[in-house]
Design a protein around this motif. Structure first.
Motif, mmCIF file in Angstrom:
data_model
loop_
_atom_site.group_PDB
_atom_site.id
_atom_site.type_symbol
_atom_site.label_atom_id
_atom_site.label_comp_id
_atom_site.label_asym_id
_atom_site.label_seq_id
_atom_site.Cartn_x
_atom_site.Cartn_y
_atom_site.Cartn_z
ATOM 1 N N VAL A 2 0.697 -0.946 -0.245
ATOM 2 C CA VAL A 2 0.471 0.045 0.274
ATOM 3 C C VAL A 2 0.532 1.259 -0.077
ATOM 4 O O VAL A 2 1.809 1.327 0.347
ATOM 5 C CB VAL A 2 -1.037 -0.301 1.576
ATOM 6 C CG1 VAL A 2 -0.224 0.371 3.098
ATOM 7 C CG2 VAL A 2 -1.689 1.023 0.930
ATOM 8 N N ARG A 3 0.250 2.277 -0.702
ATOM 9 C CA ARG A 3 1.538 3.894 -0.638
ATOM 10 C C ARG A 3 0.457 4.232 0.256
ATOM 11 O O ARG A 3 -0.886 4.455 0.399
ATOM 12 C CB ARG A 3 0.776 4.445 -2.014
ATOM 13 C CG ARG A 3 2.037 5.559 -2.265
ATOM 14 C CD ARG A 3 1.849 5.966 -4.123
ATOM 15 N NE ARG A 3 2.676 7.302 -3.918
ATOM 16 C CZ ARG A 3 1.886 8.665 -3.649
ATOM 17 N NH1 ARG A 3 0.531 8.679 -3.749
ATOM 18 N NH2 ARG A 3 2.562 9.523 -3.723
ATOM 19 N N ALA A 33 -2.151 -4.375 9.982
ATOM 20 C CA ALA A 33 -2.328 -3.576 11.018
ATOM 21 C C ALA A 33 -1.269 -2.238 11.052
ATOM 22 O O ALA A 33 -0.910 -2.571 9.668
ATOM 23 C CB ALA A 33 -1.324 -4.679 11.946
ATOM 24 N N MET A 34 -1.524 -1.469 11.454
ATOM 25 C CA MET A 34 -0.629 0.372 11.763
ATOM 26 C C MET A 34 -0.258 0.702 12.496
ATOM 27 O O MET A 34 -0.417 0.292 13.804
ATOM 28 C CB MET A 34 -1.858 0.976 10.882
ATOM 29 C CG MET A 34 -2.466 0.748 9.310
ATOM 30 S SD MET A 34 -1.327 0.400 8.248
ATOM 31 C CE MET A 34 -0.564 2.633 8.242
ATOM 32 N N CYS A 96 4.201 6.740 9.517
ATOM 33 C CA CYS A 96 3.243 5.650 9.565
ATOM 34 C C CYS A 96 3.533 4.236 8.313
ATOM 35 O O CYS A 96 4.545 4.991 7.138
ATOM 36 C CB CYS A 96 1.958 6.106 8.415
ATOM 37 S SG CYS A 96 1.779 6.938 7.243
ATOM 38 N N ALA A 97 3.761 3.761 9.368
ATOM 39 C CA ALA A 97 3.522 2.064 8.051
ATOM 40 C C ALA A 97 2.659 0.676 8.106
ATOM 41 O O ALA A 97 1.968 0.882 9.305
ATOM 42 C CB ALA A 97 4.650 1.752 8.778
ATOM 43 N N GLY A 98 2.756 -0.295 7.733
ATOM 44 C CA GLY A 98 1.346 -0.613 7.322
ATOM 45 C C GLY A 98 2.419 -2.494 7.592
ATOM 46 O O GLY A 98 3.018 -2.986 6.995
ATOM 47 N N ALA A 99 1.312 -3.012 8.360
ATOM 48 C CA ALA A 99 1.774 -4.722 8.427
ATOM 49 C C ALA A 99 1.072 -5.874 8.265
ATOM 50 O O ALA A 99 0.009 -5.281 8.848
ATOM 51 C CB ALA A 99 2.792 -4.190 10.055
ATOM 52 N N TYR A 114 6.825 -4.355 9.978
ATOM 53 C CA TYR A 114 6.924 -3.298 8.503
ATOM 54 C C TYR A 114 7.017 -3.226 7.458
ATOM 55 O O TYR A 114 7.901 -3.337 7.531
ATOM 56 C CB TYR A 114 5.972 -2.405 9.152
ATOM 57 C CG TYR A 114 5.003 -2.229 10.995
ATOM 58 C CD1 TYR A 114 5.870 -2.453 12.194
ATOM 59 C CD2 TYR A 114 3.659 -1.718 10.853
ATOM 60 C CE1 TYR A 114 4.352 -2.268 13.125
ATOM 61 C CE2 TYR A 114 3.264 -1.535 11.543
ATOM 62 C CZ TYR A 114 3.625 -1.274 12.610
ATOM 63 O OH TYR A 114 2.183 -1.910 13.864
ATOM 64 N N ASP A 115 6.025 -3.888 6.064
ATOM 65 C CA ASP A 115 6.854 -3.729 5.034
ATOM 66 C C ASP A 115 6.357 -2.994 4.120
ATOM 67 O O ASP A 115 6.938 -2.846 2.745
ATOM 68 C CB ASP A 115 6.998 -5.535 4.775
ATOM 69 C CG ASP A 115 5.233 -5.246 4.666
ATOM 70 O OD1 ASP A 115 5.266 -6.138 3.587
ATOM 71 O OD2 ASP A 115 4.703 -4.890 4.804
ATOM 72 N N SER A 116 5.753 -1.989 4.500
ATOM 73 C CA SER A 116 4.499 -0.558 4.173
ATOM 74 C C SER A 116 5.405 0.933 4.864
ATOM 75 O O SER A 116 4.844 1.214 5.858
ATOM 76 C CB SER A 116 3.638 -0.476 3.124
ATOM 77 O OG SER A 116 3.556 -1.903 2.602
#
Length: 127
Positions: A2-3, A33-34, A96-99, A114-116
């Motif tokens: 996700v961007r 998860a953010m 911010c980051a997404g997992a 977290y990879d985004s």
């Protein structure tokens, strides 16, 4: 992936408030998860909030607990961080980051999961 694009940073006086936003593009936001991280000069990047995909659970480290609140609007693909009673030591770039959590509706407190990532927004607290 996700961007993610953060906004809302700026200069705030000690004791004041600021709300950061993180807009997500793509159709996976509600399944992620953010997290909100921050990095001050010459310091490691640290997690300041994590929220599970449904938004019902949150985790905070002790040094922001009671002052920061993470929320999310899955209908708009937006993550927020409400920062109250800010201190000079909160000065940092906030990311911010997404997992991905494919099987469980949980928070994620491990940075490596977290990879985004967004590019960050600067928060400066003056004393």
């Amino acid at each position: 992936q996700v961007r993610l694009v953060e906004s809302g940073g700026g200069l705030v006086q000690e004791g004041g408030s600021l709300r950061l936003s993180c807009a997500a593009s793509g159709n996976t936001f509600s399944s992620l998860a953010m997290g909100w991280f921050r990095q001050a000069p010459d310091k490691e990047r640290e997690l300041v909030a994590s929220i599970n995909p449904s938004g019902q659970s949150r985790w905070y480290p002790e040094f922001v607990k009671g002052r920061f609140t993470a929320t999310r609007d899955n209908s708009k693909d937006i993550l927020y961080l409400q920062m109250d009673k800010v201190k000079p030591e909160d000065t940092a770039i906030y990311y911010c980051a997404g997992a991905r959590t494919p099987w469980f509706d949980t928070v994620v407190t491990t940075r490596s999961r977290y990879d985004s990532w967004g590019k960050g927004t600067q928060v400066t607290v003056s004393s």
